[in-house]
Scaffold this motif. Structure first.
Motif, mmCIF file in Angstrom:
data_model
loop_
_atom_site.group_PDB
_atom_site.id
_atom_site.type_symbol
_atom_site.label_atom_id
_atom_site.label_comp_id
_atom_site.label_asym_id
_atom_site.label_seq_id
_atom_site.Cartn_x
_atom_site.Cartn_y
_atom_site.Cartn_z
ATOM 1 N N ASN A 1 40.982 29.173 23.844
ATOM 2 C CA ASN A 1 39.523 27.959 23.977
ATOM 3 C C ASN A 1 39.025 27.627 25.587
ATOM 4 O O ASN A 1 38.539 28.110 25.675
ATOM 5 N N MET A 2 40.628 27.728 26.535
ATOM 6 C CA MET A 2 40.160 27.867 28.020
ATOM 7 C C MET A 2 39.097 28.962 27.962
ATOM 8 O O MET A 2 38.484 29.271 28.492
ATOM 9 N N ILE A 3 40.294 30.259 27.386
ATOM 10 C CA ILE A 3 39.705 31.752 27.840
ATOM 11 C C ILE A 3 37.711 31.520 27.885
ATOM 12 O O ILE A 3 37.234 31.948 28.051
ATOM 13 N N ALA A 4 37.869 31.631 26.108
ATOM 14 C CA ALA A 4 36.641 31.099 25.559
ATOM 15 C C ALA A 4 35.376 29.627 26.375
ATOM 16 O O ALA A 4 34.308 30.063 26.702
ATOM 17 N N ALA A 5 36.327 29.237 27.019
ATOM 18 C CA ALA A 5 35.374 27.821 27.626
ATOM 19 C C ALA A 5 34.886 28.538 29.384
ATOM 20 O O ALA A 5 33.847 28.831 29.514
ATOM 21 N N GLY A 6 35.771 29.366 29.532
ATOM 22 C CA GLY A 6 35.894 29.914 30.954
ATOM 23 C C GLY A 6 34.310 31.393 30.583
ATOM 24 O O GLY A 6 33.967 31.197 31.360
ATOM 25 N N THR A 7 34.363 31.706 29.617
ATOM 26 C CA THR A 7 33.633 33.336 28.850
ATOM 27 C C THR A 7 32.235 32.945 29.245
ATOM 28 O O THR A 7 31.318 33.272 29.818
ATOM 29 N N ALA A 8 32.733 31.116 28.034
ATOM 30 C CA ALA A 8 31.339 30.867 27.455
ATOM 31 C C ALA A 8 30.058 30.156 28.713
ATOM 32 O O ALA A 8 29.004 29.833 28.941
ATOM 33 N N ILE A 9 30.699 29.473 29.922
ATOM 34 C CA ILE A 9 30.061 28.670 30.836
ATOM 35 C C ILE A 9 30.345 29.151 32.280
ATOM 36 O O ILE A 9 29.333 29.077 32.623
ATOM 37 N N CYS A 10 31.296 28.731 33.027
ATOM 38 C CA CYS A 10 30.669 28.925 34.486
ATOM 39 C C CYS A 10 33.023 29.770 34.964
ATOM 40 O O CYS A 10 32.873 28.955 35.689
ATOM 41 N N GLY A 11 33.390 30.432 34.265
ATOM 42 C CA GLY A 11 34.734 30.288 34.749
ATOM 43 C C GLY A 11 35.395 29.267 34.933
ATOM 44 O O GLY A 11 35.921 28.323 33.887
ATOM 45 N N GLY A 12 35.964 29.693 36.075
ATOM 46 C CA GLY A 12 37.460 28.506 36.352
ATOM 47 C C GLY A 12 37.207 26.883 36.335
ATOM 48 O O GLY A 12 38.056 26.405 35.831
ATOM 49 N N SER A 13 35.522 26.853 36.459
ATOM 50 C CA SER A 13 35.999 25.114 37.048
ATOM 51 C C SER A 13 35.884 24.698 35.159
ATOM 52 O O SER A 13 35.900 23.635 35.157
ATOM 53 N N ALA A 14 34.834 25.181 34.374
ATOM 54 C CA ALA A 14 34.927 25.553 33.025
ATOM 55 C C ALA A 14 36.509 25.056 32.256
ATOM 56 O O ALA A 14 36.805 24.114 31.673
ATOM 57 N N SER B 1 25.385 35.502 30.778
ATOM 58 C CA SER B 1 26.541 36.514 30.414
ATOM 59 C C SER B 1 28.067 36.543 31.365
ATOM 60 O O SER B 1 29.030 36.901 30.513
ATOM 61 N N ILE B 2 27.924 36.843 32.954
ATOM 62 C CA ILE B 2 28.746 36.778 33.563
ATOM 63 C C ILE B 2 29.224 35.456 33.993
ATOM 64 O O ILE B 2 28.799 34.688 33.225
ATOM 65 N N ASN B 3 30.286 35.291 33.827
ATOM 66 C CA ASN B 3 31.187 33.811 33.363
ATOM 67 C C ASN B 3 31.689 32.561 35.399
ATOM 68 O O ASN B 3 30.824 31.876 35.228
ATOM 69 N N ASP B 4 31.846 33.469 36.068
ATOM 70 C CA ASP B 4 31.716 32.820 37.039
ATOM 71 C C ASP B 4 30.705 32.147 38.178
ATOM 72 O O ASP B 4 30.343 33.854 38.309
ATOM 73 N N THR B 5 30.693 31.486 38.898
ATOM 74 C CA THR B 5 29.269 30.946 39.439
ATOM 75 C C THR B 5 28.715 31.992 40.640
ATOM 76 O O THR B 5 27.926 32.477 40.878
ATOM 77 N N SER B 6 30.417 32.598 41.135
ATOM 78 C CA SER B 6 30.204 32.949 43.241
ATOM 79 C C SER B 6 30.033 34.487 41.906
ATOM 80 O O SER B 6 29.125 35.533 42.604
ATOM 81 N N SER B 7 30.255 34.995 41.077
ATOM 82 C CA SER B 7 30.176 36.126 40.638
ATOM 83 C C SER B 7 29.195 36.357 40.009
ATOM 84 O O SER B 7 28.143 37.924 40.421
ATOM 85 N N VAL B 8 27.760 35.053 39.459
ATOM 86 C CA VAL B 8 27.090 36.206 38.557
ATOM 87 C C VAL B 8 25.672 36.212 39.926
ATOM 88 O O VAL B 8 25.376 36.493 40.179
ATOM 89 N N VAL B 9 26.339 34.824 41.110
ATOM 90 C CA VAL B 9 25.174 34.589 42.092
ATOM 91 C C VAL B 9 24.986 36.158 42.542
ATOM 92 O O VAL B 9 24.257 36.686 43.147
ATOM 93 N N ALA B 10 26.540 37.111 43.027
ATOM 94 C CA ALA B 10 26.609 38.183 43.746
ATOM 95 C C ALA B 10 25.920 40.101 43.010
ATOM 96 O O ALA B 10 25.862 40.352 43.766
ATOM 97 N N ALA B 11 25.922 39.072 41.607
ATOM 98 C CA ALA B 11 25.486 40.676 40.530
ATOM 99 C C ALA B 11 24.340 40.085 40.608
ATOM 100 O O ALA B 11 23.693 41.140 40.991
ATOM 101 N N SER B 12 23.188 39.756 40.538
ATOM 102 C CA SER B 12 22.351 38.362 40.492
ATOM 103 C C SER B 12 21.726 39.313 41.802
ATOM 104 O O SER B 12 20.116 39.612 42.058
#
Length: 335
Positions: free
Chosen positions: A121-134, A188-199
């Motif tokens: 469920n931690m993997i699911a939370a990280g995937t669903a919301i915002c990676g490490g913070s979630a 769909s991308i997990n971590d905030t820094s990653s989604v910002v970088a990709a976008s």
């Protein structure tokens, strides 16, 4: 005073690792990797090379538990429910589908791979919301092992690194619009820094859309921790030694989660000024880095070896499902 002196070496080491992690994040091109992930891996590396348990353990334990809870409380001051009104029902509908996919798929994959429910469920939370913070916010609520926290963050992080490279390429090849890409990446991308970088690698407009979507997605931390707090409390009551225990609010919802939600409500109604909210968010982020450094210091690599690759496969399949579901839902809802 004596207890403070016992904690000082471990806390100081976690703070030093956190400072180093923030520095590394800032000098890395593109800021693709967040300081929390860097700090955790540095902590694991330091423990592997040298770790005096007698000197460090008490302070490291304090940083991984108490400082983490403090970071979560301050995180609430940066969450604002009014953002929901700005993004509209379309964004919420996309997020509902991706959240259901992550937690529903995570439950099934956890059964298939025989992974303990906390890690799954931690993997699911990280995937669903915002990676490490979630993951970090959920961990103390369900009393997860530090090794499981490290494993969950690692499994979501590896997928994020891959998506930073692939998302802009895929978006360009299939001719996605800036708005479509922003919604897709933001949900769909997990971590905030990653989604910002990709976008922002795709376009400025995509980055702006993604930012709004990601802020809304981050709000899912609140119902997630409340739901899992209830689930875990009920699980504990089913244990033989606890069956006669009375239901209490403090057991059902941990005190720091109550303050965390209260902070979010105060920020949403404008009681906390934007300036103070920004400062508290910065402090929260750094304390989170310190806590993740401490969790890394408590993580033994032998635990990773014993656990095997199943959680990584679990995380990869789950993240891939969210990517596909997000794309399809955005296609039908946003167009």
């Amino acid at each position: 005073m004596q207890q403070l002196l016992k904690r000082l070496p471990g806390v100081s080491l976690a703070v030093l690792i956190a400072i180093l992690a923030v520095y590394i994040e800032n000098i890395l091109p593109g800021h693709y990797i967040g300081a929390t992930v860097i700090a955790m891996f540095l902590g694991i590396l330091f423990r592997t090379v040298y770790y005096d348990e007698n000197q460090l353990q008490e302070g490291v334990q304090y940083a991984s538990k108490k400082i983490l809870k403090g970071a979560i409380i301050l995180l609430g001051a940066s969450l604002n429910f009014s953002i929901i009104l700005e993004v509209g029902s379309q964004t919420l509908l996309v997020l509902i589908f991706t959240l259901l996919t992550a937690f529903g798929g995570g439950y099934l994959l956890g059964k298939v791979f025989d992974i303990n429910w906390k890690l799954s469920n931690m993997i699911a939370a990280g995937t669903a919301i915002c990676g490490g913070s979630a993951i970090a916010a959920l961990a103390p609520v369900i009393e997860a092992k530090d090794s499981d926290v490290s494993y969950a963050i690692s499994s979501t992080f590896l997928f994020d690194v891959l998506m930073i490279v692939l998302y802009p390429i895929i978006g360009t090849l299939i001719g996605l619009s800036d708005t479509f890409f922003g919604y897709w990446a933001g949900t769909s991308i997990n971590d905030t820094s990653s989604v910002v970088a990709a976008s922002f690698a795709f376009s400025e407009v995509a980055g702006e859309v993604e930012t709004m979507v990601k802020l809304t997605r981050t709000l899912a931390i609140i119902p997630t921790v409340l739901i899992f707090s209830t689930i875990y409390y009920r699980k504990k009551l089913k244990q033989p030694e606890r069956r006669k225990a009375k239901v209490s609010l403090s057991g059902l919802i941990p005190w720091f989660i109550i303050i965390f939600v209260l902070m979010a409500l105060l920020n949403s109604v404008g009681f906390i000024s934007p300036e103070i909210s920004g400062v508290m968010k910065t402090i929260s982020r750094f304390l989170m880095v310190v806590a993740l450094a401490a969790i890394g210091l408590k993580t033994n690599l032998s635990v990773f070896i014993r656990t095997g690759f199943k959680p990584f496969v679990h995380g990869f399949i789950l993240s891939s499902l969210v990517v596909v579901v997000s794309y399809v839902v955005v296609l039908f809802i946003i167009g």
